[in-house]
Enzyme design. Structure first.
Site, PDB file in Angstrom:
ATOM      1  N   HIS A  20       0.871  -1.177   0.000  1.00  0.00           N
ATOM      2  CA  HIS A  20       0.000   0.000   0.000  1.00  0.00           C
ATOM      3  C   HIS A  20       0.909   1.228   0.000  1.00  0.00           C
ATOM      4  CE1 HIS A  20       1.073   0.193   4.214  1.00  0.00           C
ATOM      5  NE2 HIS A  20       0.566  -1.007   4.435  1.00  0.00           N
TER       6      HIS A  20
ATOM      7  N   HIS B  75       3.994   1.368   2.372  1.00  0.00           N
ATOM      8  CA  HIS B  75       5.186   0.644   1.906  1.00  0.00           C
ATOM      9  C   HIS B  75       5.936   1.474   0.862  1.00  0.00           C
ATOM     10  CE1 HIS B  75       2.664  -3.069   2.995  1.00  0.00           C
ATOM     11  NE2 HIS B  75       3.743  -3.212   3.726  1.00  0.00           N
TER      12      HIS B  75
ATOM     13  N   GLN C 125       7.928  -2.443  17.069  1.00  0.00           N
ATOM     14  CA  GLN C 125       8.849  -3.153  16.164  1.00  0.00           C
ATOM     15  C   GLN C 125      10.070  -2.277  15.856  1.00  0.00           C
ATOM     16  OE1 GLN C 125       7.683  -5.669  12.651  1.00  0.00           O
ATOM     17  NE2 GLN C 125       8.030  -3.764  11.556  1.00  0.00           N
TER      18      GLN C 125
END
Ligand code: AMP
Length: 276
Positions: free
Chosen positions: A25, A28, A144
């Site tokens: 999408h 990214h 993350q």
């Protein structure tokens, strides 16, 4: 992959790397554009890493469309798409994992045990394959990003980690490959996350510094939406990711909300602008 990267390095080329699970999408693509601007070689990996999924999660139905991904990647000038098979990533007798401790304990570490062990392990393996000088990650997956930065520093890995702002749909929903799971009604309810962040931003800008009072407004607001069930809503220190009572240093409001069967995450670092 190692041979390709090694020869680029011998030629003195800078290698940028964007690890992904595919089904691209605009978020990214924004990471890829950043990589493109920073390096002569841009490598993107597509790998749905089984070790970061828990039992009953969506590993088996994670969306994928390689041809579409390839078209989108070539549109932003990606040089190499690396898509290793699981038989090569985790062959028989595989037994080595990377565990980052403190920063993986809270938030998704509580609801997805083993998730960050899988993430740290696969990123280590991908870094060893791609040999990048710089790797680009999204702040949407805030824990993350903190975990990977911690790991790279702690293990003296020779690359730079760059975090990029969250790309959103026009109505504020953070882009995610998992948004395709939402039906029409759930898609409306999914706005509870970004709207709750906006509400928290307003309280912060109004001078509120008490975490419990902010969460005391945010949580009932989210649960007022149909199909929305909070997995967690916490305010944490952005370095340690431990809960804070008072917003003194840099703090983040981190949300994980199940909307129907789809688990969505989003976050807001207090004091930053929020483009919603
Ligand atoms: P994924 O394919 O979902 O594992 O994501 C690959 C990379 O893209 C990770 O570094 C994510 O943090 C990042 N990413 C995912 N969604 C977004 C978004 N909406 N905005 C910016 N980065 C994102």
């Amino acid at each position: 992959m190692q041979a390709t990267s090694e020869s680029a390095r011998h030629e003195g080329k800078v290698i940028a790397f964007v690890p992904t699970m595919g089904y691209f999408h605009a978020g990214h693509l924004n990471l890829m554009r950043e990589g493109r601007a920073r390096a002569e070689r841009l490598v993107v990996s597509i790998y749905v890493n089984p070790t970061q999924f828990g039992p009953g999660e969506d590993l088996d139905r994670y969306p994928s469309d390689f041809d579409r991904d390839q078209r989108m990647a070539s549109g932003v000038g990606v040089d190499v798409i690396y898509f290793p098979p699981t038989s090569e990533m985790y062959p028989e007798h595989y037994q080595t994992y990377v565990t980052v401790e403190g920063v993986t304990q809270n938030l998704c570490g509580l609801s997805r045990p083993g998730h960050f062990r899988g993430v740290a392990t696969v990123c280590t393996k991908l870094f060893n394959a791609v040999k990048p000088h710089v790797a680009i990650f999204g702040k949407k997956d805030f824990q993350q990003l903190v975990t990977i930065k911690r790991m790279v520093e702690d293990l003296n890995m020779d690359l730079q980690i760059v975090g990029m702002p969250t790309t959103r749909e026009a109505d504020g929903l953070a882009m995610s490959s998992r948004n395709v799971y939402l039906n029409t009604e759930e898609r409306k309810s999914a706005l509870c996350l970004s709207r709750a962040l906006k509400m928290a931003q307003g309280r912060y800008e109004g001078g509120e510094r008490n975490a419990a009072r902010i969460l005391g407004e945010v949580c009932p607001y989210i649960e007022g939406y149909p199909y929305a069930v909070i997995d967690y809503a916490r305010i944490c220190d952005t370095t340690t990711l431990s809960d804070v009572d008072v917003l003194e240093g840099e703090s983040v409001l981190a949300l994980a909300v199940k909307v129907g069967a789809t688990r969505l995450i989003d976050n807001y670092v207090f004091g930053e602008s929020l483009d919603i």
